[in-house]
Design a protein around this motif. Structure first.
Motif, PDB file in Angstrom:
ATOM      1  N   TYR A 154       0.849  -1.191   0.000  1.00 24.13           N
ATOM      2  CA  TYR A 154       0.000   0.000   0.000  1.00 24.13           C
ATOM      3  C   TYR A 154       0.883   1.240   0.000  1.00 24.13           C
ATOM      4  N   ASN A 155       0.262   2.341  -0.310  1.00 26.84           N
ATOM      5  CA  ASN A 155       0.992   3.590  -0.431  1.00 26.84           C
ATOM      6  C   ASN A 155       0.748   4.478   0.761  1.00 26.84           C
ATOM      7  N   PHE A 156       1.687   5.323   1.025  1.00 29.17           N
ATOM      8  CA  PHE A 156       1.574   6.275   2.133  1.00 29.17           C
ATOM      9  C   PHE A 156       0.272   7.076   1.991  1.00 29.17           C
ATOM     10  N   ARG A 157       0.058   7.620   0.785  1.00 31.61           N
ATOM     11  CA  ARG A 157      -1.210   8.336   0.552  1.00 31.61           C
ATOM     12  C   ARG A 157      -1.990   7.491  -0.444  1.00 31.61           C
ATOM     13  N   CYS A 158      -2.733   6.529   0.090  1.00 36.73           N
ATOM     14  CA  CYS A 158      -3.287   5.518  -0.814  1.00 36.73           C
ATOM     15  C   CYS A 158      -4.571   5.956  -1.507  1.00 36.73           C
ATOM     16  N   ILE A 159      -4.549   5.947  -2.820  1.00 38.57           N
ATOM     17  CA  ILE A 159      -5.798   6.100  -3.563  1.00 38.57           C
ATOM     18  C   ILE A 159      -6.021   4.727  -4.198  1.00 38.57           C
ATOM     19  N   ALA A 160      -7.004   4.011  -3.666  1.00 37.65           N
ATOM     20  CA  ALA A 160      -7.167   2.591  -3.995  1.00 37.65           C
ATOM     21  C   ALA A 160      -7.212   2.346  -5.508  1.00 37.65           C
ATOM     22  N   ARG A 161      -7.906   3.213  -6.218  1.00 39.32           N
ATOM     23  CA  ARG A 161      -8.076   3.018  -7.663  1.00 39.32           C
ATOM     24  C   ARG A 161      -6.709   2.974  -8.367  1.00 39.32           C
ATOM     25  N   HIS A 162      -5.840   3.890  -7.995  1.00 38.18           N
ATOM     26  CA  HIS A 162      -4.496   3.922  -8.591  1.00 38.18           C
ATOM     27  C   HIS A 162      -3.701   2.686  -8.187  1.00 38.18           C
ATOM     28  N   HIS A 163      -3.738   2.417  -6.873  1.00 37.40           N
ATOM     29  CA  HIS A 163      -2.824   1.385  -6.385  1.00 37.40           C
ATOM     30  C   HIS A 163      -3.198  -0.007  -6.878  1.00 37.40           C
ATOM     31  N   ARG A 164      -4.508  -0.280  -6.937  1.00 40.66           N
ATOM     32  CA  ARG A 164      -4.933  -1.590  -7.456  1.00 40.66           C
ATOM     33  C   ARG A 164      -4.480  -1.763  -8.908  1.00 40.66           C
ATOM     34  N   ALA A 165      -4.616  -0.695  -9.678  1.00 39.42           N
ATOM     35  CA  ALA A 165      -4.200  -0.773 -11.087  1.00 39.42           C
ATOM     36  C   ALA A 165      -2.690  -0.995 -11.186  1.00 39.42           C
ATOM     37  N   LEU A 166      -1.965  -0.284 -10.332  1.00 41.76           N
ATOM     38  CA  LEU A 166      -0.499  -0.442 -10.316  1.00 41.76           C
ATOM     39  C   LEU A 166      -0.136  -1.898 -10.031  1.00 41.76           C
ATOM     40  N   MET A 167      -0.745  -2.433  -8.965  1.00 40.68           N
ATOM     41  CA  MET A 167      -0.377  -3.777  -8.537  1.00 40.68           C
ATOM     42  C   MET A 167      -0.816  -4.836  -9.546  1.00 40.68           C
ATOM     43  N   SER A 168      -1.912  -4.556 -10.249  1.00 44.10           N
ATOM     44  CA  SER A 168      -2.336  -5.536 -11.253  1.00 44.10           C
ATOM     45  C   SER A 168      -1.239  -5.666 -12.312  1.00 44.10           C
ATOM     46  N   ASN A 169      -0.549  -4.568 -12.580  1.00 45.24           N
ATOM     47  CA  ASN A 169       0.560  -4.614 -13.541  1.00 45.24           C
ATOM     48  C   ASN A 169       1.742  -5.406 -13.000  1.00 45.24           C
ATOM     49  N   VAL A 170       2.027  -5.213 -11.711  1.00 44.71           N
ATOM     50  CA  VAL A 170       3.138  -5.966 -11.105  1.00 44.71           C
ATOM     51  C   VAL A 170       2.895  -7.460 -11.273  1.00 44.71           C
ATOM     52  N   PHE A 171       1.705  -7.904 -10.859  1.00 44.27           N
ATOM     53  CA  PHE A 171       1.435  -9.344 -10.893  1.00 44.27           C
ATOM     54  C   PHE A 171       1.367  -9.852 -12.335  1.00 44.27           C
TER      55      PHE A 171
END
Ligand code: F6P
Length: 555
Positions: free
Chosen positions: A406-423
């Protein structure tokens, strides 16, 4: 043949490589559902998943045998205890002492260094806190608004990377700038909008002789004098971090503003020392202590965990496996965290200046390859730049992926998309896409058999491309400290096995020497003939086309 390639474990690995090189990770995962559990290690808030590598149980066993046979355990002890393992410079290697929380004496050159480390850290923190709390006043009694770190290499990349990584944890009313390039554009651009009355310079140079840093430092001093009309109270605007107190004093830095470095801290391992002053100003003493704590936890893990469960050891062995057996020439580091955007360039120096060597510890030319070319970029940006080559190119490029849960200033929409790319990327690189999959996909889209036949070869992904993933909870000072220390120790382990000295850097000397001589040749407009035809040609072209020499324009 050298000692390394004569080891029993080396020959066993060569044989094993022949057995495993054609295997596909896709099949390995299908055969063994316990792969992730077997090939991942959790250390505090860091998960290291190395299951998407071209290894099996036997590979790891043999690589661990190699580490043992190369004497790794003994070398780890030697480093932590302060033996002069940097033998070409007769120096201990003790960046670990800078974050060590133990109080037992640590003797270097007959002296316990603990007290001095503590004292110097306190001085750094005191200055940083004075600046942060606006108690440190400049020439006109104003508080400091801008700090400029002038340094290069280890006196630049480490603090810059840390400062960028921990920006969300920073005090927002002080701007920290970094100047490294001798190209005047760097310092001019930086100083253009700064006020000398509220600017504080850190001259960071272990040797205090590095040309780039000294030229920039001199220009900064001149800028201060020109803007304010005198050097009055210049001591309120300059400090130095160096092991060369004499030269810093000669330059004009006041004694109390000189912070010490020691010869047992290599430049590229120095961000934990007073070289980290810019970071302390940015994030504060408590958070800097957390950075040190994170590194210390990894030091303890590295020095005590069994080799099979030791993250830096496994990281190093995998790198060696690809480098020496699969003939991989490079390694990509791909952070999926915007704040780690300077991590690849930091790591380039840490790794390539340490292990870019070809003469072993017995002064013999090695007959195996050593440090890889390290390159990298923010993962998402890299996907749209060079991932094509990682997926379908002819070169094997093992990659490390770093990402926060998770991010320090988490905006779920951004972070989920980011992580989907990682996986997705690690899965895609591992699995690839078979002909059959491509065929089925195109068929479903309604493409004709003929068109499918034409297009298919281009749409197949071979897969079997290795990645290791470092998932950390979030990028805070402690976790960052741990991540950096993991890589520092990885580099050390590889150096031990390759039997090279990871702590000197003679390879940077020749260019510096030649530049010194050439600098004199540029004083006049005479044609030079003392070099090869290319160098002569380039110098003479430059001399004839440069504008008529003016006196140096003072900043
Ligand atoms: O030229 C390479 C190097 O010596 C690095 O090892 C070092 O980090 C950098 O230059 C800067 O050196 P210094 O801190 O002495 O200015």
């Amino acid at each position: 043949m050298s000692k390394l390639t004569k080891l029993t474990s080396w020959s066993a690995l060569e044989k094993h490589f022949d057995d495993i090189k054609a295997l596909h990770m896709r099949d390995m995962f299908e055969k063994d559902s316990g792969r992730f559990d077997k090939f991942s290690i959790q250390l505090n808030d860091i998960l290291y998943d190395y299951s998407k590598n071209r290894i099996d149980d036997q590979t790891i066993r043999l690589l661990l045998d190699l580490a043992e046979e190369a004497g790794l355990t003994v070398q780890i002890e030697k480093m932590f205890s302060g033996e002069a393992i940097n033998h070409t410079e007769q120096r201990a290697v003790l960046h670990t002492a800078l974050r060590d929380r133990s109080t037992e004496p640590l003797i270097v050159n007959g002296q316990d260094i603990r007290a001095e480390i503590k004292q110097e850290r306190q001085r750094v923190m005191q200055l940083a806190e004075q600046i942060r709390t606006r108690k440190w006043r400049g020439v006109t009694n104003q508080a400091i608004t801008d700090v400029v770190n002038i340094g290069i290499g280890g006196s630049h990349l480490g603090p810059l990377m840390v400062t960028e990584a921990l920006r969300p944890h920073s005090l927002h009313d002080i701007n920290v700038h970094f100047v490294s390039n001798i190209d005047e554009n760097h310092i001019n651009d930086t100083l253009e909008y700064l006020n000398p009355e509220t600017t504080f310079f850190i001259i960071a140079s272990k040797t205090f002789t590095t040309q780039d840093t000294m030229v920039n430092a001199e220009s900064a001093r001149q800028w201060y004098i020109n803007k304010l009309g005198s050097d009055e109270h210049i001591e309120r605007h300059f400090c130095a971090v160096t092991s060369n107190v004499g030269l810093a004093t000669e330059f004009g830095v006041a004694g109390p503003n000189i912070f010490k470095m020691w010869d047992w801290v290599g430049g590229r391992y120095s961000l934990w020392s007073a070289i980290g002053l810019s970071s302390v100003i940015m994030i504060g003493s408590d958070q800097f202590e957390e950075l040190l704590n994170g590194a210390y936890e990894v030091d303890q893990h590295f020095s005590s965990a069994p080799l099979a469960e030791n993250i830096p050891v496994i990281m190093a062995l995998l790198g060696l496996w690809y480098n020496n057996f699969f003939d991989a020439q490079s390694m990509a580091v791909l952070p999926y965290d915007q704040h780690l955007h300077r991590f690849p360039s930091y790591l380039q120096q840490a790794d390539m200046e340490s292990n870019g060597k070809s003469v072993d510890n017995q002064a013999q030319q090695v007959d195996y390859t050593t440090g890889p070319v390290i390159f990298g970029e923010i993962g998402i940006a890299a996907q749209h730049a060079f991932f094509q080559l990682l997926h379908q190119g002819t070169k094997l490029v093992p990659a490390d992926i770093l990402a926060p849960v998770y991010n320090f200033r988490c905006i779920a929409r951004h972070h989920r998309a980011l992580m989907s790319n990682v996986f997705a990327q690690t899965e895609a690189l591992m699995r690839g896409k078979t002909q059959q999959q491509v065929y089925d996909e195109l068929k479903r889209e309604g493409m004709s058999e003929e068109k499918i036949k034409q297009l298919m070869p281009y749409k197949v992904f071979p897969g079997n491309r290795p990645t290791s993933t470092i998932l950390f909870d979030t990028l805070n000072p402690k976790t960052l400290g741990s991540i950096i220390a993991l890589y520092e120790h990885k580099i050390f382990v590889q150096g031990v096995i390759w039997n090279i000295n990871s702590f000197d850097q003679w390879g940077v000397e020749l260019g510096k020497q030649l530049a010194k001589n050439i600098l004199h040749e540029l004083d006049d407009n005479e044609c030079v003939a003392s070099h090869d035809s290319s160098t002569n040609g380039l110098i003479n072209h430059y001399k004839t086309r440069r504008p008529i020499k003016k006196e140096d324009k003072r900043m």
